[in-house]
Design a protein around this motif. Structure first.
Motif, PDB file in Angstrom:
ATOM      1  N   TYR A 125       0.900  -1.384   0.135  1.00  0.00           N
ATOM      2  CA  TYR A 125       0.076   0.021  -0.054  1.00  0.00           C
ATOM      3  C   TYR A 125       0.867   1.157  -0.164  1.00  0.00           C
ATOM      4  N   GLU A 126       2.012   1.233   0.913  1.00  0.00           N
ATOM      5  CA  GLU A 126       2.762   2.398   0.840  1.00  0.00           C
ATOM      6  C   GLU A 126       3.315   2.878  -0.422  1.00  0.00           C
ATOM      7  N   PHE A 127       3.625   1.848  -1.459  1.00  0.00           N
ATOM      8  CA  PHE A 127       4.107   2.619  -2.691  1.00  0.00           C
ATOM      9  C   PHE A 127       2.977   3.576  -3.411  1.00  0.00           C
ATOM     10  N   ASN A 128       1.738   3.601  -2.711  1.00  0.00           N
ATOM     11  CA  ASN A 128       0.801   4.663  -3.446  1.00  0.00           C
ATOM     12  C   ASN A 128       1.097   6.146  -2.933  1.00  0.00           C
ATOM     13  N   TYR A 129       2.155   6.351  -2.014  1.00  0.00           N
ATOM     14  CA  TYR A 129       2.399   7.776  -1.590  1.00  0.00           C
ATOM     15  C   TYR A 129       4.036   7.869  -1.683  1.00  0.00           C
ATOM     16  N   LEU A 130       4.623   6.980  -1.692  1.00  0.00           N
ATOM     17  CA  LEU A 130       5.850   6.873  -1.976  1.00  0.00           C
ATOM     18  C   LEU A 130       6.593   7.410  -3.267  1.00  0.00           C
ATOM     19  N   ASP A 131       7.377   8.439  -3.178  1.00  0.00           N
ATOM     20  CA  ASP A 131       7.898   8.887  -4.490  1.00  0.00           C
ATOM     21  C   ASP A 131       9.571   8.279  -4.583  1.00  0.00           C
ATOM     22  N   ARG A 132       9.764   7.073  -5.426  1.00  0.00           N
ATOM     23  CA  ARG A 132      11.039   6.718  -5.566  1.00  0.00           C
ATOM     24  C   ARG A 132      12.101   7.578  -5.943  1.00  0.00           C
ATOM     25  N   ASN A 133      11.780   8.612  -6.481  1.00  0.00           N
ATOM     26  CA  ASN A 133      12.690   9.478  -7.028  1.00  0.00           C
ATOM     27  C   ASN A 133      13.177  10.827  -5.993  1.00  0.00           C
ATOM     28  N   SER A 134      12.561  10.715  -4.899  1.00  0.00           N
ATOM     29  CA  SER A 134      12.488  11.790  -3.884  1.00  0.00           C
ATOM     30  C   SER A 134      13.817  11.282  -3.064  1.00  0.00           C
ATOM     31  N   GLU A 135      14.477  12.612  -2.773  1.00  0.00           N
ATOM     32  CA  GLU A 135      15.637  12.412  -1.760  1.00  0.00           C
ATOM     33  C   GLU A 135      15.261  11.929  -0.317  1.00  0.00           C
ATOM     34  N   ASP A 136      14.036  11.960  -0.104  1.00  0.00           N
ATOM     35  CA  ASP A 136      13.709  11.295   1.408  1.00  0.00           C
ATOM     36  C   ASP A 136      13.361   9.662   1.073  1.00  0.00           C
ATOM     37  N   TYR A 137      13.184   9.152   0.002  1.00  0.00           N
ATOM     38  CA  TYR A 137      12.902   7.802  -0.494  1.00  0.00           C
ATOM     39  C   TYR A 137      13.248   6.995   0.800  1.00  0.00           C
ATOM     40  N   ILE A 138      14.614   6.820   0.888  1.00  0.00           N
ATOM     41  CA  ILE A 138      15.265   5.918   1.924  1.00  0.00           C
ATOM     42  C   ILE A 138      14.916   6.079   3.085  1.00  0.00           C
ATOM     43  N   PHE A 162       4.668  -8.471   6.940  1.00  0.00           N
ATOM     44  CA  PHE A 162       4.845  -6.916   6.972  1.00  0.00           C
ATOM     45  C   PHE A 162       4.252  -6.540   5.745  1.00  0.00           C
ATOM     46  N   LYS A 163       4.168  -7.350   4.445  1.00  0.00           N
ATOM     47  CA  LYS A 163       3.558  -6.769   3.052  1.00  0.00           C
ATOM     48  C   LYS A 163       2.252  -6.866   3.146  1.00  0.00           C
ATOM     49  N   GLU A 164       1.679  -7.941   3.568  1.00  0.00           N
ATOM     50  CA  GLU A 164       0.279  -8.450   3.776  1.00  0.00           C
ATOM     51  C   GLU A 164      -0.492  -7.587   4.821  1.00  0.00           C
ATOM     52  N   HIS A 165      -0.017  -7.770   6.051  1.00  0.00           N
ATOM     53  CA  HIS A 165      -0.863  -7.646   7.177  1.00  0.00           C
ATOM     54  C   HIS A 165      -0.669  -6.194   8.046  1.00  0.00           C
ATOM     55  N   PHE A 166       0.213  -5.570   7.470  1.00  0.00           N
ATOM     56  CA  PHE A 166       1.026  -4.153   8.101  1.00  0.00           C
ATOM     57  C   PHE A 166       0.656  -2.945   6.979  1.00  0.00           C
ATOM     58  N   LEU A 167       0.369  -1.968   7.600  1.00  0.00           N
ATOM     59  CA  LEU A 167      -0.137  -0.877   6.581  1.00  0.00           C
ATOM     60  C   LEU A 167       0.308   0.401   7.599  1.00  0.00           C
ATOM     61  N   VAL A 168       1.149   1.348   6.942  1.00  0.00           N
ATOM     62  CA  VAL A 168       1.390   2.644   7.385  1.00  0.00           C
ATOM     63  C   VAL A 168       0.861   3.816   6.561  1.00  0.00           C
ATOM     64  N   PRO A 170       0.061   7.579   5.119  1.00  0.00           N
ATOM     65  CA  PRO A 170       0.868   8.598   4.553  1.00  0.00           C
ATOM     66  C   PRO A 170       1.518   9.293   5.828  1.00  0.00           C
ATOM     67  N   PHE A 171       2.829   9.757   5.758  1.00  0.00           N
ATOM     68  CA  PHE A 171       3.210  10.758   6.888  1.00  0.00           C
ATOM     69  C   PHE A 171       4.365  11.464   6.221  1.00  0.00           C
ATOM     70  N   MET A 172       4.789  12.684   6.932  1.00  0.00           N
ATOM     71  CA  MET A 172       5.768  13.703   6.683  1.00  0.00           C
ATOM     72  C   MET A 172       6.939  13.462   7.573  1.00  0.00           C
ATOM     73  N   LEU A 173       8.087  13.403   7.231  1.00  0.00           N
ATOM     74  CA  LEU A 173       9.231  13.142   8.029  1.00  0.00           C
ATOM     75  C   LEU A 173       9.346  14.030   9.458  1.00  0.00           C
ATOM     76  N   GLU A 174       8.903  15.335   9.007  1.00  0.00           N
ATOM     77  CA  GLU A 174       8.999  16.256  10.160  1.00  0.00           C
ATOM     78  C   GLU A 174       7.759  16.106  11.156  1.00  0.00           C
ATOM     79  N   ASP A 175       6.783  15.199  10.788  1.00  0.00           N
ATOM     80  CA  ASP A 175       5.573  14.753  11.691  1.00  0.00           C
ATOM     81  C   ASP A 175       6.181  14.076  13.071  1.00  0.00           C
ATOM     82  N   ASP A 176       7.047  13.348  12.859  1.00  0.00           N
ATOM     83  CA  ASP A 176       7.774  12.398  13.803  1.00  0.00           C
ATOM     84  C   ASP A 176       6.781  11.527  14.377  1.00  0.00           C
ATOM     85  N   GLU A 177       5.578  11.298  13.708  1.00  0.00           N
ATOM     86  CA  GLU A 177       4.689  10.158  13.906  1.00  0.00           C
ATOM     87  C   GLU A 177       3.716   9.902  12.996  1.00  0.00           C
TER      88      GLU A 177
END
Length: 208
Positions: A125-138, A162-168, A170-177
């Motif tokens: 699911y998280e690939f829906n909001y991750l940008d693989r070209n972003s400097e924050d990707y890793i 992890f892939k099938e049963h866990f979902l995170v 969307p978040f911003m790194l500055e949110d810290d949560e």
């Protein structure tokens, strides 16, 4: 002794992080280890793992516990004899412990490019909001892994993936949560989680 950080999560929950700078001998000397703990640490082939193991025992002392207060169940999940919940992590030069009146989980990971190679093994699911070209990707991948690992440690249930049963969500790194969900065997569980970054590492933990 380098207690790196102490976080009061709430009135029942504390996180402590140790920066492992001491030698094996410096860490080993002040400790009184149970026979099975001594056998474990002496059987470790890597001094990095030995120092991680011993630094966790120093963190226990910061909480006014000893190695004698800690035991593990058949799934390898740690417990404290007084009934409080504990979760343990160590990665390279850092270790961490979270203790609470309620079930908890914690994970520390080094931020490394290789996590991008294995992302498809733990991300869906998280690939829906991750940008693989972003400097924050890793960095974001490392947060996602840490959150899922923390939840896995909390549940300690063989068969969870992890892939099938866990979902995170969307978040911003500055949110810290962020919020994470577990969808397992027809039941859904919602958890608030927090994360912090330091010295090229990420620590994530479940907020009870």
């Amino acid at each position: 002794m380098p207690l790196y950080k102490s976080i009061s999560v709430n009135s029942q929950t504390t996180v402590k992080i140790w920066k492992i700078e001491e030698s094996y001998d410096e860490l080993f000397r002040p400790l009184d280890l149970k026979p099975n703990s001594l056998e474990r640490v002496l059987g470790m082939k890597s001094q990095l793992h030995q120092r991680g193991f011993l630094s966790v025992r120093h963190l226990l002392r910061e909480f006014d516990y000893t190695d004698q207060d800690l035991y593990y169940d058949d799934h390898g999940k740690p417990h404290l004899k007084d009934g409080k919940s504990i979760s343990i992590t160590h990665s390279f030069t850092f270790s961490g412990v979270i203790i609470s009146d309620k079930e908890v989980g914690i994970d520390i990971e080094m931020q490394r490019e290789k996590i991008g190679v294995i992302a498809k093994k733990f991300v869906d699911y998280e690939f829906n909001y991750l940008d693989r070209n972003s400097e924050d990707y890793i960095r974001k991948l490392t947060v996602i892994w840490g959150v899922k690992e923390s939840l896995y440690k909390l549940f300690s249930t063989p068969g969870m993936l992890f892939k099938e049963h866990f979902l995170v969500i969307p978040f911003m790194l500055e949110d810290d949560e962020t919020v994470a969900w577990i969808d397992y065997e027809g039941k859904k569980y919602r958890y608030n989680t927090a994360f912090l970054e330091f010295d090229g590492f990420t620590c994530a933990y479940v907020i009870p």
